[in-house]
Design a protein around this motif. Structure first.
Motif, mmCIF file in Angstrom:
data_model
loop_
_atom_site.group_PDB
_atom_site.id
_atom_site.type_symbol
_atom_site.label_atom_id
_atom_site.label_comp_id
_atom_site.label_asym_id
_atom_site.label_seq_id
_atom_site.Cartn_x
_atom_site.Cartn_y
_atom_site.Cartn_z
ATOM 1 N N HIS A 38 62.296 -3.539 -0.085
ATOM 2 C CA HIS A 38 61.037 -3.550 -0.841
ATOM 3 C C HIS A 38 60.285 -2.231 -0.669
ATOM 4 O O HIS A 38 59.723 -1.702 -1.627
ATOM 5 N N ALA A 39 60.266 -1.713 0.555
ATOM 6 C CA ALA A 39 59.579 -0.440 0.799
ATOM 7 C C ALA A 39 60.277 0.701 0.065
ATOM 8 O O ALA A 39 59.607 1.586 -0.491
ATOM 9 N N THR A 40 61.592 0.692 0.020
ATOM 10 C CA THR A 40 62.332 1.726 -0.702
ATOM 11 C C THR A 40 61.991 1.691 -2.187
ATOM 12 O O THR A 40 61.773 2.745 -2.809
ATOM 13 N N ALA A 41 61.925 0.499 -2.758
ATOM 14 C CA ALA A 41 61.547 0.372 -4.168
ATOM 15 C C ALA A 41 60.146 0.937 -4.397
ATOM 16 O O ALA A 41 59.895 1.635 -5.390
ATOM 17 N N GLY A 42 59.224 0.662 -3.471
ATOM 18 C CA GLY A 42 57.871 1.194 -3.587
ATOM 19 C C GLY A 42 57.836 2.710 -3.484
ATOM 20 O O GLY A 42 57.102 3.375 -4.231
ATOM 21 N N VAL A 43 58.614 3.266 -2.584
ATOM 22 C CA VAL A 43 58.665 4.726 -2.423
ATOM 23 C C VAL A 43 59.194 5.374 -3.697
ATOM 24 O O VAL A 43 58.661 6.388 -4.168
ATOM 25 N N VAL A 44 60.229 4.791 -4.275
ATOM 26 C CA VAL A 44 60.785 5.337 -5.521
ATOM 27 C C VAL A 44 59.738 5.274 -6.631
ATOM 28 O O VAL A 44 59.557 6.239 -7.391
ATOM 29 N N TRP A 45 59.029 4.160 -6.725
ATOM 30 C CA TRP A 45 57.985 4.010 -7.744
ATOM 31 C C TRP A 45 56.897 5.061 -7.546
ATOM 32 O O TRP A 45 56.453 5.710 -8.489
#
Length: 192
Positions: free
Chosen positions: A140-147
């Protein structure tokens, strides 16, 4: 039929509503995972089991501060949007993204230290639940960082469009959710 004296209600913002539904699903996911973790943790005689390393509270506490600072950077980015400060938005998004990357790197350091200390994913409920919960959170954190990275990259104009403002608000909702989930995991897994 609507009379002439009845006010016209604004249209629903479908993107905000969809994001809220998605976050509610995330809340249910993590509530189920934490509930399972607590059930397994308190079903056994001791936690951590003998011979396995305790979770590093200090490193995880510092990482909690990192993700909180990342959320704060995003709050500052949204304040910049209200002032129509495109540069401030870009800086806030970039800083939130960099702190998110630092959070993930510190998670990797923690995992490698625990692996070196004998805590593997397989073979123990202690290791499996720890790596699974923190791994799901890291996804979830990786998805947020990409966003965050995409938003910072796309904000090159000297103005803030309505589309960029809305995307920043939706991303902030998601990123604050990721931070709050980590805070909950930190309390449940490291402090209890």
């Amino acid at each position: 039929m609507r009379g002439a004296d009845q006010p016209v209600l604004p249209a629903q913002d479908n993107a905000h509503f969809a994001t809220l539904i998605f976050l509610m699903a995330g809340v249910m996911l993590f509530a189920g995972l934490v509930g399972g973790y607590l059930t397994l943790r308190y079903a056994g005689p001791g936690w951590p089991p003998p011979g396995l390393p305790p979770l590093p509270k200090g490193l995880a506490g510092f990482n909690t501060l990192v993700i909180a600072l990342s959320s704060l950077s995003l709050v500052r980015a949204l304040l910049a949007v209200r002032r129509l400060d495109a540069r401030g938005l870009r800086r806030g998004l970039a800083l939130a993204c960099l702190l998110g990357v630092l959070f993930l790197l510190l998670q990797a350091v923690q995992w490698s230290r625990l692996l070196a200390g004998g805590l593997s994913f397989a073979g123990t409920t202690y290791g499996t639940t720890f790596y699974f919960l923190t791994g799901v959170h890291a996804v979830h954190a990786t998805a947020g960082v990409v966003w965050l990275l995409v938003l910072a990259w796309r904000q090159r104009e000297p103005w803030v469009s309505d589309g960029h403002r809305k995307q920043a608000e939706l991303c902030a909702m998601y990123w604050h959710f990721v931070g709050l989930v980590w805070l909950g995991l930190y309390v449940v897994m490291y402090l209890l």
